[in-house]
Each structure stands twice: as C-alpha cells, then as structure tokens.
Write a protein that holds these residues in place. Structure first.
Motif, PDB file in Angstrom:
ATOM      1  N   ASN A  15       5.709  -7.520  17.337  1.00  0.00           N
ATOM      2  CA  ASN A  15       5.929  -6.274  18.074  1.00  0.00           C
ATOM      3  C   ASN A  15       5.706  -5.041  17.196  1.00  0.00           C
ATOM      4  O   ASN A  15       5.722  -3.909  17.683  1.00  0.00           O
ATOM      5  N   ARG A  16       5.493  -5.244  15.901  1.00  0.00           N
ATOM      6  CA  ARG A  16       5.296  -4.125  14.981  1.00  0.00           C
ATOM      7  C   ARG A  16       3.885  -4.088  14.394  1.00  0.00           C
ATOM      8  O   ARG A  16       3.618  -3.279  13.498  1.00  0.00           O
ATOM      9  N   THR A  17       3.024  -4.946  14.863  1.00  0.00           N
ATOM     10  CA  THR A  17       1.668  -4.974  14.314  1.00  0.00           C
ATOM     11  C   THR A  17       0.680  -5.365  15.400  1.00  0.00           C
ATOM     12  O   THR A  17       1.054  -5.683  16.526  1.00  0.00           O
ATOM     13  N   SER A  18      -0.594  -5.324  15.062  1.00  0.00           N
ATOM     14  CA  SER A  18      -1.664  -5.689  15.992  1.00  0.00           C
ATOM     15  C   SER A  18      -2.902  -6.016  15.182  1.00  0.00           C
ATOM     16  O   SER A  18      -2.964  -5.738  13.978  1.00  0.00           O
ATOM     17  N   ASP A  19      -3.904  -6.600  15.829  1.00  0.00           N
ATOM     18  CA  ASP A  19      -5.145  -6.924  15.122  1.00  0.00           C
ATOM     19  C   ASP A  19      -5.800  -5.669  14.547  1.00  0.00           C
ATOM     20  O   ASP A  19      -6.320  -5.682  13.427  1.00  0.00           O
ATOM     21  N   THR A  20      -5.768  -4.585  15.324  1.00  0.00           N
ATOM     22  CA  THR A  20      -6.373  -3.339  14.857  1.00  0.00           C
ATOM     23  C   THR A  20      -5.663  -2.814  13.616  1.00  0.00           C
ATOM     24  O   THR A  20      -6.296  -2.388  12.641  1.00  0.00           O
ATOM     25  N   LEU A  21      -4.330  -2.855  13.616  1.00  0.00           N
ATOM     26  CA  LEU A  21      -3.562  -2.406  12.459  1.00  0.00           C
ATOM     27  C   LEU A  21      -3.848  -3.270  11.228  1.00  0.00           C
ATOM     28  O   LEU A  21      -3.985  -2.765  10.118  1.00  0.00           O
ATOM     29  N   ILE A  22      -3.939  -4.583  11.447  1.00  0.00           N
ATOM     30  CA  ILE A  22      -4.206  -5.496  10.332  1.00  0.00           C
ATOM     31  C   ILE A  22      -5.573  -5.214   9.731  1.00  0.00           C
ATOM     32  O   ILE A  22      -5.730  -5.107   8.506  1.00  0.00           O
ATOM     33  N   HIS A  23      -6.588  -5.079  10.575  1.00  0.00           N
ATOM     34  CA  HIS A  23      -7.946  -4.808  10.091  1.00  0.00           C
ATOM     35  C   HIS A  23      -7.997  -3.481   9.331  1.00  0.00           C
ATOM     36  O   HIS A  23      -8.631  -3.381   8.272  1.00  0.00           O
TER      37      HIS A  23
ATOM     38  N   ALA B 190      -5.458  -1.910   7.843  1.00  0.00           N
ATOM     39  CA  ALA B 190      -4.690  -2.029   6.593  1.00  0.00           C
ATOM     40  C   ALA B 190      -5.491  -2.758   5.524  1.00  0.00           C
ATOM     41  O   ALA B 190      -5.508  -2.346   4.354  1.00  0.00           O
ATOM     42  N   LEU B 191      -6.167  -3.827   5.900  1.00  0.00           N
ATOM     43  CA  LEU B 191      -6.971  -4.579   4.937  1.00  0.00           C
ATOM     44  C   LEU B 191      -8.138  -3.752   4.426  1.00  0.00           C
ATOM     45  O   LEU B 191      -8.477  -3.799   3.231  1.00  0.00           O
ATOM     46  N   ARG B 192      -8.756  -2.983   5.319  1.00  0.00           N
ATOM     47  CA  ARG B 192      -9.867  -2.131   4.895  1.00  0.00           C
ATOM     48  C   ARG B 192      -9.376  -1.042   3.942  1.00  0.00           C
ATOM     49  O   ARG B 192     -10.015  -0.737   2.935  1.00  0.00           O
ATOM     50  N   LEU B 193      -8.211  -0.443   4.236  1.00  0.00           N
ATOM     51  CA  LEU B 193      -7.654   0.577   3.356  1.00  0.00           C
ATOM     52  C   LEU B 193      -7.287  -0.018   1.996  1.00  0.00           C
ATOM     53  O   LEU B 193      -7.528   0.600   0.951  1.00  0.00           O
ATOM     54  N   LEU B 194      -6.718  -1.215   2.014  1.00  0.00           N
ATOM     55  CA  LEU B 194      -6.374  -1.884   0.758  1.00  0.00           C
ATOM     56  C   LEU B 194      -7.630  -2.155  -0.064  1.00  0.00           C
ATOM     57  O   LEU B 194      -7.652  -1.972  -1.291  1.00  0.00           O
ATOM     58  N   GLU B 195      -8.672  -2.579   0.610  1.00  0.00           N
ATOM     59  CA  GLU B 195      -9.964  -2.829  -0.041  1.00  0.00           C
ATOM     60  C   GLU B 195     -10.494  -1.565  -0.704  1.00  0.00           C
ATOM     61  O   GLU B 195     -10.964  -1.592  -1.849  1.00  0.00           O
ATOM     62  N   MET B 196     -10.399  -0.430   0.006  1.00  0.00           N
ATOM     63  CA  MET B 196     -10.881   0.834  -0.552  1.00  0.00           C
ATOM     64  C   MET B 196     -10.014   1.287  -1.722  1.00  0.00           C
ATOM     65  O   MET B 196     -10.522   1.843  -2.696  1.00  0.00           O
ATOM     66  N   CYS B 197      -8.703   1.049  -1.634  1.00  0.00           N
ATOM     67  CA  CYS B 197      -7.807   1.400  -2.751  1.00  0.00           C
ATOM     68  C   CYS B 197      -8.199   0.641  -4.019  1.00  0.00           C
ATOM     69  O   CYS B 197      -8.272   1.214  -5.103  1.00  0.00           O
ATOM     70  N   VAL B 198      -8.470  -0.648  -3.869  1.00  0.00           N
ATOM     71  CA  VAL B 198      -8.854  -1.472  -5.008  1.00  0.00           C
ATOM     72  C   VAL B 198     -10.204  -1.020  -5.566  1.00  0.00           C
ATOM     73  O   VAL B 198     -10.396  -0.905  -6.778  1.00  0.00           O
ATOM     74  N   GLN B 199     -11.130  -0.717  -4.644  1.00  0.00           N
ATOM     75  CA  GLN B 199     -12.461  -0.295  -5.070  1.00  0.00           C
ATOM     76  C   GLN B 199     -12.397   1.004  -5.869  1.00  0.00           C
ATOM     77  O   GLN B 199     -13.044   1.140  -6.910  1.00  0.00           O
TER      78      GLN B 199
ATOM     79  N   SER C 108      -2.163   7.658  -2.635  1.00  0.00           N
ATOM     80  CA  SER C 108      -0.930   8.171  -2.045  1.00  0.00           C
ATOM     81  C   SER C 108       0.115   7.058  -1.876  1.00  0.00           C
ATOM     82  O   SER C 108      -0.178   5.993  -1.317  1.00  0.00           O
ATOM     83  N   ARG C 109       1.332   7.299  -2.329  1.00  0.00           N
ATOM     84  CA  ARG C 109       2.403   6.315  -2.168  1.00  0.00           C
ATOM     85  C   ARG C 109       2.727   6.085  -0.695  1.00  0.00           C
ATOM     86  O   ARG C 109       3.075   4.973  -0.300  1.00  0.00           O
ATOM     87  N   THR C 110       2.622   7.127   0.085  1.00  0.00           N
ATOM     88  CA  THR C 110       2.885   6.994   1.519  1.00  0.00           C
ATOM     89  C   THR C 110       1.890   6.038   2.172  1.00  0.00           C
ATOM     90  O   THR C 110       2.272   5.176   2.975  1.00  0.00           O
ATOM     91  N   LEU C 111       0.616   6.187   1.816  1.00  0.00           N
ATOM     92  CA  LEU C 111      -0.404   5.278   2.350  1.00  0.00           C
ATOM     93  C   LEU C 111      -0.124   3.847   1.913  1.00  0.00           C
ATOM     94  O   LEU C 111      -0.207   2.916   2.717  1.00  0.00           O
ATOM     95  N   HIS C 112       0.226   3.648   0.649  1.00  0.00           N
ATOM     96  CA  HIS C 112       0.532   2.303   0.146  1.00  0.00           C
ATOM     97  C   HIS C 112       1.722   1.704   0.892  1.00  0.00           C
ATOM     98  O   HIS C 112       1.731   0.504   1.202  1.00  0.00           O
ATOM     99  N   TRP C 113       2.718   2.533   1.197  1.00  0.00           N
ATOM    100  CA  TRP C 113       3.890   2.055   1.930  1.00  0.00           C
ATOM    101  C   TRP C 113       3.503   1.610   3.337  1.00  0.00           C
ATOM    102  O   TRP C 113       3.975   0.584   3.823  1.00  0.00           O
ATOM    103  N   VAL C 114       2.634   2.379   3.986  1.00  0.00           N
ATOM    104  CA  VAL C 114       2.190   2.030   5.338  1.00  0.00           C
ATOM    105  C   VAL C 114       1.408   0.712   5.322  1.00  0.00           C
ATOM    106  O   VAL C 114       1.638  -0.180   6.152  1.00  0.00           O
ATOM    107  N   VAL C 115       0.468   0.575   4.370  1.00  0.00           N
ATOM    108  CA  VAL C 115      -0.322  -0.657   4.260  1.00  0.00           C
ATOM    109  C   VAL C 115       0.588  -1.850   3.993  1.00  0.00           C
ATOM    110  O   VAL C 115       0.460  -2.909   4.621  1.00  0.00           O
ATOM    111  N   PHE C 116       1.532  -1.688   3.065  1.00  0.00           N
ATOM    112  CA  PHE C 116       2.469  -2.768   2.754  1.00  0.00           C
ATOM    113  C   PHE C 116       3.286  -3.151   3.991  1.00  0.00           C
ATOM    114  O   PHE C 116       3.496  -4.342   4.264  1.00  0.00           O
ATOM    115  N   SER C 117       3.748  -2.168   4.752  1.00  0.00           N
ATOM    116  CA  SER C 117       4.563  -2.438   5.938  1.00  0.00           C
ATOM    117  C   SER C 117       3.786  -3.243   6.978  1.00  0.00           C
ATOM    118  O   SER C 117       4.316  -4.191   7.569  1.00  0.00           O
TER     119      SER C 117
END
Length: 211
Positions: A187-195, A197-206, A167-176
């Motif tokens: 103020n726009r991110t957090s450790d939970t969001l980073i973790h 996003a990285l996990r989602l990116l990992e699954m996209c690549v997989q 999904s392009r929307t998901l990719h946009w969220v991960v990129f943001s």
C-alpha cells in the motif's frame, strides 16, 4: 532535470530525437500520429519558412531513428523504432502515462528476448560503447543507463545534477521506497515508484563514480 536537459542546455535536435524515440518505444505510429505526440513547443509557426524548416528537421530526425513499414491492405504505413535506438530509452521520460511506461517495459522485454537470440552480443557491445569501463550487466527488464556526464547542460546549471543526486532527502525517499518494497508494504509502493527509485539510485551511483 538530471536526465532531461531540454530546458537547461540541449538543442532542439536532441530534444526532438529523444521525443520521437520514446514515443516509438510505446508503439509504431503513422507520420501524423507521431507528429501529434511531439510537443508543440518544438515547432514554430512564426513564418512559413520557419514552419518548413521545422518539418524538414522532423522528417530527417524521424528517418534517423525509425524504419518505415509500407501500408498493407487497408492499414496505413507506420514508423517503427530502429534496433540501436532502444539503447536511448529512459524510463523517466516525462511525457508518458503510467500505462505507456508499462507498455514500454513490456516492449523492451520482448525486443530484448528477440535480439539476444539474433545477436547475443548486441546489448553487451552497446554498453561497452557507452561506458569505457562498464559495470552494468545487460538486463531484459531495464534499458541500459545513459552516460549523464556526456549530456549537454548550461554552465550555470552544471552543479545541479550533482547537488540533486547527493541530497539526503532524495536518498531517504529512495531508501523508503526500496524498504517498503522489500518488507511487502504494497500500500506504500507501486511498480512506477520502484522503477523510479532504482533509476535514481543508478544515477546517484553513476555520478558518485564520476566525482
């Protein structure tokens, strides 16, 4: 739905195992404590026989993934997660709180440091067993990824993970999230969001590698 198939294909035993493993990753628990953590939907009280079967299933699964630590002094006996089960941890487990997720990350880091000293090849061998051509280096910060292609799923939902991860929307969220992290927009991110996003990116690549 991509990494947790409990409602779209996996059986009760797999769901039960994942739940026990992920709660024991937070901390050691007594028998009654780990029972309380497991979702009531996994157990049925329709009849005494069904309830007995559920208790036997729970006990068998608990013994497979944990080691019992006998009581010492006034403390109760507790179950601790077996070493090989740390490979099953998924940071997107739905039932953790933010604090519990942070605790699991700290516990995994401590376990990684201890285990590498004891057995330097422990994590790399686990990755080789999971992926025939693994390109994932062992990490002290994140548990190894699951092979999502091997996860059970109902026929009607087989295209769902691919569609969601492409999904392009998901990719946009991960990129943001990653962009805000890199530019220091705290103020726009957090450790939970980073973790996440990285996990989602990992699954996209997989998934893209499996197409």
């Amino acid at each position: 739905l991509v990494s947790d198939r409990s409602v779209i294909g996996e059986n009760v035993e797999v769901t039960l195992r994942r739940s026990i493993v992920h709660w024991l990753a937070v901390q050691d628990f007594t028998y009654s404590q780990i029972q309380e953590k497991i979702s009531g939907s996994l157990f049925s009280s329709a009849s005494p026989n069904t309830e007995l079967d559920d208790q036997e299933r729970f006990q068998q699964c608990l013994e497979l993934v944990s080691t019992f630590r006998a009581p010492a002094g006034s403390s109760l006996g507790r179950y601790t997660l077996k070493d090989e089960c740390w490979h099953e941890i998924d940071l997107l487990f739905l039932h953790w709180s933010r604090q519990e997720r942070q605790k699991v990350l700290a516990n995994y880091g401590s376990f990684y440091e201890f285990k590498v000293k004891q057995d330097p090849d422990f994590f790399s061998n686990a990755l080789k067993n999971r992926f025939s051509e693994s390109t994932y280096p062992p990490s002290s910060h994140f548990p190894p990824p699951k092979d999502l292609s091997a996860e059970p799923i109902y026929r009607a939902f087989r295209k769902l993970p691919e569609n969601m991860l492409s999904s392009r929307t998901l990719h946009w969220v991960v990129f943001s999230v990653l962009y805000n992290t890199l530019v220091g927009a705290n103020n726009r991110t957090s450790d939970t969001l980073i973790h996440t996003a990285l996990r989602l990116l990992e699954m996209c690549v997989q998934f893209s590698n499996n197409l």
